[in-house]
Structure formats: C-alpha cells, structure tokens
Design a protein around this motif. Structure first.
Motif, PDB file in Angstrom:
ATOM      1  N   MET A  58       0.793  -1.225   0.000  1.00  0.00           N
ATOM      2  CA  MET A  58       0.000   0.000   0.000  1.00  0.00           C
ATOM      3  C   MET A  58       0.833   1.287   0.000  1.00  0.00           C
ATOM      4  O   MET A  58       0.532   2.213  -0.755  1.00  0.00           O
ATOM      5  N   TYR A  80      -9.616   8.243   6.558  1.00  0.00           N
ATOM      6  CA  TYR A  80      -9.821   6.821   6.799  1.00  0.00           C
ATOM      7  C   TYR A  80     -10.614   6.556   8.073  1.00  0.00           C
ATOM      8  O   TYR A  80     -11.253   5.499   8.204  1.00  0.00           O
ATOM      9  N   GLU A 114      -5.655   7.018  -3.270  1.00  0.00           N
ATOM     10  CA  GLU A 114      -4.600   6.010  -3.283  1.00  0.00           C
ATOM     11  C   GLU A 114      -3.698   6.115  -4.509  1.00  0.00           C
ATOM     12  O   GLU A 114      -2.533   5.723  -4.460  1.00  0.00           O
ATOM     13  N   SER A 174       0.372   5.317   5.679  1.00  0.00           N
ATOM     14  CA  SER A 174      -0.587   4.234   5.441  1.00  0.00           C
ATOM     15  C   SER A 174      -1.082   3.648   6.750  1.00  0.00           C
ATOM     16  O   SER A 174      -2.280   3.375   6.920  1.00  0.00           O
ATOM     17  N   TYR A 195      -5.191  12.740   6.239  1.00  0.00           N
ATOM     18  CA  TYR A 195      -5.220  11.371   5.714  1.00  0.00           C
ATOM     19  C   TYR A 195      -5.845  10.438   6.756  1.00  0.00           C
ATOM     20  O   TYR A 195      -6.681   9.584   6.436  1.00  0.00           O
TER      21      TYR A 195
END
Length: 395
Positions: free
Chosen positions: A20, A311, A228, A251, A307
């Motif tokens: 990722m 999420y 992404e 990530s 970020y």
C-alpha cells in the motif's frame, strides 16, 4: 471469531498492506507517469468489475473455501508477473491477475466467517462480526504498511513483491489446513446459475435501501481510487529522501484510524432503522468536506491529520454499510451480493481512473478531490431518498 481465522485474516491483510505505501511509486519507477498511473490501476479495477459478481456466485454455489484458495493462487501468480515486469505493458498482465485475485477473495472467506458467527449468535451477531472483521483487517493492513514503508527499495520494490508472494502462499496453506466449511444443502433442487442471478437481482431491485447503499459505494470507490493513486507522489513532494519511511507510517495512520473508529462504533449505543441511517449520512457528509481539505495539504503534519481523518470516516461508514447490508441479505446470496457491493465500489474506482487520466493535468489533485467530494454528497442524498418507502397510490 476463531483464532486461526483471525490469523488468516491478519496475514491476508498484512500482505496487502506491504504494497500500500509504495504501490504508486512502484508503478512510476517501472514506467508509468502521472497520466498512465491511473490507467494501469484502471486495468486492475476493470478486471475486478468483470469478475466480481461471477466469483461471488462461484463462492455461493461451489463453496467459500475453494474460492478463497483460488484467490491465493492468483495472488502468487500476480506477484510473479509483477516481479518480471519492466515497462507499462509488462505491468498489465500482473494487474489483470491482481484484479482476479481481488475478485476471488472478495466476500468469500468473509461470508464463511459471518455465517458461522451468525449461526452461533443469531441475527443480532451481524454487527459484532462485521466489526471484528473490519478491525482485524485494519490492524493487519496497518502493520503491513509500516513494514512496507520501512523496507528498502530493492530492484524496483522487488523485496516488497517477494514478501507479498510468500504471504499469499502461506495464507492459502493455512486456509487449506485449518478452515472448515459447512456446506448448506438446499431444501429443493440445486439452484441454477440463471436462477441464482435472477433471485439476487430481485433482492437488489426489491430493496430500494440496498440500491442506495450501492450508489454510495460507487462514490466511495471513486474517492478511494483518487486518494490512493496520488497521495504517494503528493507526499514525496513535501518530504526529503531521508523521510521516505514515513510513507509506511502514513498508510498505517489510515488503517489505524479505520480500526479506531471500528472500536468506537462497536462500543457506542446500538442504533437501528432511521438512527443508523442518520449516523451513516453524517459520516459521509463530513467525509466529503475532509476530502476537499486533504487535497490542500502542503506540510507533513497536516497531511497526516487529514489522511487519518479520511480513513477514520471511511472506516466508520464501512462498518455501518456492512451492518445495514448484511441485514438485508439472505445467507444463500450473501457472498454474491457482497460481491455486488464490491463491484459497485470498484466501478466507482474505474470511473475515477478514467477521469483522472484525462483531467489531472487540468484540475490537479485538488480539483479531482473536490469533484469526488461533491459526488459523495450527491450519492448520499440519493441513498437517503431511495431509502424512503414509495407512497402507495389508491384509486
């Protein structure tokens, strides 16, 4: 959830997390540029879209375990193909196999675990088990991302691909040895593929709320695809070469945020019906605003904060989506309809890849994120409208 199931899910997610933080950088190093980057990722999304529902049907009719084992074999093959690639054209076969891997793994093992848990705890177990699945996967992805960011760039990120290959094989062997599937024998004749598809389509058509969730997943897929595809080149532009390991930390922050909100939602007071839909709508409205703010970040602290916030909101919405959807889906069609949900998300990602490849030079990343945020708002409004029952008309 059984310990061996947790281990398999963790390793499965960990292996995905390893790639990722560097996936876009891997593609850029092996021949892509900012215009071809989303197009190569679009090949992956297109493969998933074409195969998502057929593989979900395969899981329902032939067995979840067999379908998941096929995905593990495809995962090994995709990593081998990527290891041997050295140009944009060389990347395409690897991403076709990677898309097949994603399609076969989607909904197969999850459906097996959900049904086993629900059988032991009743229908009220859906919220608990979907939360456990999401938490286990988020922790695995976060740990994998930290490891992936810390690994050195050896021969075009070949070390990352080799680790991903070994883990895919290990997950397959663990599943083969320790996972047991109790096959349900249908009360009547074994359903045909055509009959299965007609019944599944009838469920979607008959449940306007299900259609609304699928519309929301379309916009979610578009937003995730854009973030992404471009966050890694965006982040490397604001850090020094010595700070490259922070890619894995970024990530991990995203996945840890998804895991955190999972725990918070599970501990919050249970909601149902309209209250649950209101929570879902509020999360998605904040998500749209956060996407716009994230695209404007030009420093490391702000990048981390937004970020993680993205999420956090995506993870919260996902738990509510899965809970709402699983309540509408009968066991016999669960894997297939979960694949339809994944299909909708992948279709949104494919559309975003096409738009990004053509418009990134004009709109830039900020403009693309603003557009995706507006789509999230529009689709959320559509879902709330579709959830309302039709007014009956009497003569």
């Amino acid at each position: 959830m059984k310990p061996v199931q947790r281990l398999i899910l963790f390793l499965h997610s960990f292996s995905g997390g390893v790639l990722m933080p560097i996936l876009s950088l891997l593609l850029l190093e092996r021949g892509c540029d900012l215009r071809t980057l989303p197009l190569v990722l679009g090949v992956y999304s297109a493969t998933v879209i074409l195969c998502e529902v057929p593989t979900g049907v395969c899981a329902d009719l032939l067995g979840r375990k067999k379908t998941f084992l096929i995905s593990c074999a495809l995962g090994v093959g995709s990593m081998l193909a990527l290891l041997l690639s050295g140009s944009v054209w060389g990347l395409l076969p690897g991403f076709v196999l990677y898309g097949l891997y994603r399609a076969f793994s989607s909904g197969s093992l999850d459906a097996l675990i959900i049904e086993e848990y629900a059988a032991a705890h009743g229908g009220e177990g859906y919220a608990a088990i979907t939360g456990q699945l999401s938490l286990c996967q988020s922790v695995g992805l976060a740990a994998g991302a930290v490891a992936g960011g810390a690994l050195p760039n050896w021969r075009g990120y070949g070390l990352h691909l080799m680790i991903r290959l070994v883990l895919a094989a290990a997950v397959g062997l663990l599943c083969l040895a320790f996972v047991r599937e109790t096959r349900r024998e249908p009360a009547g004749p074994r359903p045909t593929l055509r009959g299965y598809l007609c019944e599944a389509a009838g469920i979607v058509k008959g449940a306007r709320a299900m259609a609304g969730l699928l519309v929301c997943l379309l916009s979610t897929g578009a937003l995730i695809s854009l973030v992404e595809a471009y966050w890694q080149p965006m982040f490397t532009a604001i850090i020094t070469p010595e700070q490259t390991p922070l890619l894995g930390v970024v990530s991990a922050v995203g996945f840890a945020s998804a895991a955190l909100v999972n725990v918070l939602i599970r501990r919050a007071k249970a909601a149902a019906g309209a209250a649950e839909w209101r929570r879902y709508a509020v999360l998605r409205i904040i998500l749209a605003a956060s996407a716009a703010l994230f695209a404007l970040q030009a420093n490391v602290p702000g990048f981390f904060v937004f970020y993680g916030l993205l999420y956090l909101l995506l993870g919260g919405a996902d738990v509510l989506e899965q809970t709402l959807m699983n309540r509408m889906v009968p066991d016999a069609q669960r894997a297939g309809l979960l694949s339809v949900a994944s299909l909708s998300c992948q279709l949104g990602g494919l559309l975003a890849c096409g738009v990004a490849g053509a418009a990134v030079g004009t709109l830039g990343f900020a403009g693309l994120c603003l557009t995706a945020g507006a789509a999230v708002l529009l689709c959320t409004a559509s879902a709330l409208f579709l959830r309302k029952p039709r007014k009956s008309v009497t003569n």
